[in-house]
Write a protein that holds these residues in place. Structure first.
Motif, PDB file in Angstrom:
ATOM      1  N   GLU A 101       0.895  -1.252   0.003  1.00  0.00           N
ATOM      2  CA  GLU A 101      -0.138   0.068  -0.068  1.00  0.00           C
ATOM      3  C   GLU A 101       0.898   1.177   0.001  1.00  0.00           C
ATOM      4  O   GLU A 101       0.385   2.180  -0.432  1.00  0.00           O
ATOM      5  CB  GLU A 101      -0.849   0.030   1.172  1.00  0.00           C
ATOM      6  N   GLU A 141      -0.167   1.798   6.626  1.00  0.00           N
ATOM      7  CA  GLU A 141      -0.858   0.730   6.256  1.00  0.00           C
ATOM      8  C   GLU A 141      -1.331   0.082   7.238  1.00  0.00           C
ATOM      9  O   GLU A 141      -2.204  -0.948   7.129  1.00  0.00           O
ATOM     10  CB  GLU A 141       0.389  -0.389   5.538  1.00  0.00           C
ATOM     11  N   ARG A 142      -1.514   0.691   8.564  1.00  0.00           N
ATOM     12  CA  ARG A 142      -2.021   0.159   9.852  1.00  0.00           C
ATOM     13  C   ARG A 142      -3.554   0.463   9.760  1.00  0.00           C
ATOM     14  O   ARG A 142      -4.569  -0.360   9.817  1.00  0.00           O
ATOM     15  CB  ARG A 142      -1.434   0.424  11.073  1.00  0.00           C
ATOM     16  N   GLY A 143      -3.839   1.740  10.242  1.00  0.00           N
ATOM     17  CA  GLY A 143      -5.274   2.040  10.303  1.00  0.00           C
ATOM     18  C   GLY A 143      -5.892   1.530  11.410  1.00  0.00           C
ATOM     19  O   GLY A 143      -5.440   1.290  12.501  1.00  0.00           O
ATOM     20  N   ASP A 146     -10.999  -1.714  10.850  1.00  0.00           N
ATOM     21  CA  ASP A 146     -11.386  -2.152   9.622  1.00  0.00           C
ATOM     22  C   ASP A 146     -10.430  -2.122   8.529  1.00  0.00           C
ATOM     23  O   ASP A 146     -10.514  -3.022   7.692  1.00  0.00           O
ATOM     24  CB  ASP A 146     -12.521  -1.168   9.207  1.00  0.00           C
ATOM     25  N   HIS A 147      -9.408  -1.714   8.682  1.00  0.00           N
ATOM     26  CA  HIS A 147      -8.444  -1.508   7.745  1.00  0.00           C
ATOM     27  C   HIS A 147      -7.605  -2.773   7.843  1.00  0.00           C
ATOM     28  O   HIS A 147      -7.204  -3.564   7.068  1.00  0.00           O
ATOM     29  CB  HIS A 147      -7.316  -0.415   7.920  1.00  0.00           C
ATOM     30  N   TYR A 148      -7.306  -3.323   9.033  1.00  0.00           N
ATOM     31  CA  TYR A 148      -6.764  -4.703   9.445  1.00  0.00           C
ATOM     32  C   TYR A 148      -7.574  -5.635   8.865  1.00  0.00           C
ATOM     33  O   TYR A 148      -7.064  -6.743   8.474  1.00  0.00           O
ATOM     34  CB  TYR A 148      -6.723  -4.575  10.981  1.00  0.00           C
ATOM     35  N   TYR A 150      -9.076  -5.461   5.798  1.00  0.00           N
ATOM     36  CA  TYR A 150      -8.849  -5.251   4.517  1.00  0.00           C
ATOM     37  C   TYR A 150      -7.303  -5.948   4.440  1.00  0.00           C
ATOM     38  O   TYR A 150      -7.166  -6.729   3.525  1.00  0.00           O
ATOM     39  CB  TYR A 150      -8.908  -4.117   4.201  1.00  0.00           C
ATOM     40  N   VAL A 151      -6.364  -5.651   5.340  1.00  0.00           N
ATOM     41  CA  VAL A 151      -5.182  -6.307   5.331  1.00  0.00           C
ATOM     42  C   VAL A 151      -5.486  -8.027   5.414  1.00  0.00           C
ATOM     43  O   VAL A 151      -4.750  -8.704   4.476  1.00  0.00           O
ATOM     44  CB  VAL A 151      -4.145  -5.852   6.391  1.00  0.00           C
TER      45      VAL A 151
END
Length: 293
Positions: A101, A141-143, A146-148, A150-151
């Motif tokens: 990302e 790239e962490r957030g 919800d972003h995790y 996605y990861v």
């Protein structure tokens, strides 16, 4: 009768040997690995000479720390690098990669899970890599949780592609994955990936620094941790990196649980050393050979 005496005598000797030097765990591979990030400056200056020096110290496996970006293994294509490894009696069962990302100069970074992953997997296979590891998530790239999620989805997708080539994907932790977000741990989200597609490379230093117990993780997720980073923590307020056996982490206790964790390969890593990194990795392997395997 003499055969019976011989059997009893041999059994007694074996029992005595077991008492003198009990097995720490059922690790049969005989590999002692080094994460090449520890000697990164030397690898950049003279990769072939550095690999020879690492092998001379007694390490017989290494874990790669480059590929992402230039799509080379320390400046070499997969076949050339595999040849150098073989010449030095080394294997590279595992190598590090990135999510992708994060951009460089506004450009997507190739050789990552998100960009040109097919080529990365093919090259890993050609180099003899068995485990491709997502090494690190940058702050961008962490957030949030919800972003995790996605990861985690991207890890499953990348792991599925790896499986097609007989390679296992893993995720390598630091300590930020254990920082609670609204009552949830990012690491728990990552552990909810498909356990057959995504396994874990546990960094014992970072788990301890986060205040967590690696053995509790082994008990909760047996067989999920085929790769370990063996890295010690000094007894100072800074809890800095130190040589294996020179710090506060009880490696004997951890290695006794290696079978439960699913350990296949472990790698010494020391991100920073007080002096010459070769002095530090010599101290680490000396302790490992004497006390752990």
């Amino acid at each position: 009768m003499s055969s019976r005496r011989s059997f009893i005598k041999a059994s007694s000797l074996l029992t005595a040997g077991a008492i003198i030097k009990p097995s720490i765990f059922n690790y049969k591979k005989g590999y002692i690995g080094l994460q090449l990030y520890t000697v990164r400056d030397a690898m950049q200056k003279d990769s072939q000479g550095t690999l020879a020096k690492v092998a001379a110290l007694g390490y017989n496996s290494v874990e790669g720390a480059t590929y992402t970006g230039d799509q080379k293994f320390y400046g070499m294509d997969p076949a050339a690098f595999a040849k150098v490894l073989k010449q030095n009696g080394l294997i590279m069962p595992s190598s590090h990669y990135r999510l992708g990302e994060e951009k460089t100069n506004g450009q997507n970074v190739k050789g990552t899970m998100l960009y040109e992953w097919d080529k990365a997997v093919d090259d890993a296979s050609a180099a003899g890599v068995k485990y491709m590891v997502c090494a690190y998530l940058s702050p961008d790239e962490r957030g949030g949780i919800d972003h995790y999620k996605y990861v985690a989805d991207q890890l499953n997708k990348a792991g599925e592609r790896c499986k097609k080539s007989g390679i296992q994907l893993c995720y390598h932790n630091h300590d930020f994955e254990f920082e609670s977000q609204n009552g949830q741990l990012p690491y728990d989200i990552l552990l909810h990936t498909d356990k057959n597609l995504v396994k874990m490379e546990i960094d014992l230093y970072w788990v301890n620094k986060a205040g967590k117990d690696p053995i509790a993780l082994f008990n909760q997720h047996p067989g999920r941790f085929p790769l370990w980073h063996v890295k010690d923590m000094d007894n100072t307020p800074e809890k800095a990196f130190t040589e294996v056996g020179n710090g506060t982490i009880d490696f004997k206790k951890l290695f006794a649980q290696a079978d439960k964790s699913g350990l296949e390969y472990f790698f010494v890593e020391q991100d920073k050393t007080p002096g010459d990194p070769f002095d530090s990795i010599t101290k680490s392997i000396t302790y490992i050979k004497k006390n752990l395997i």
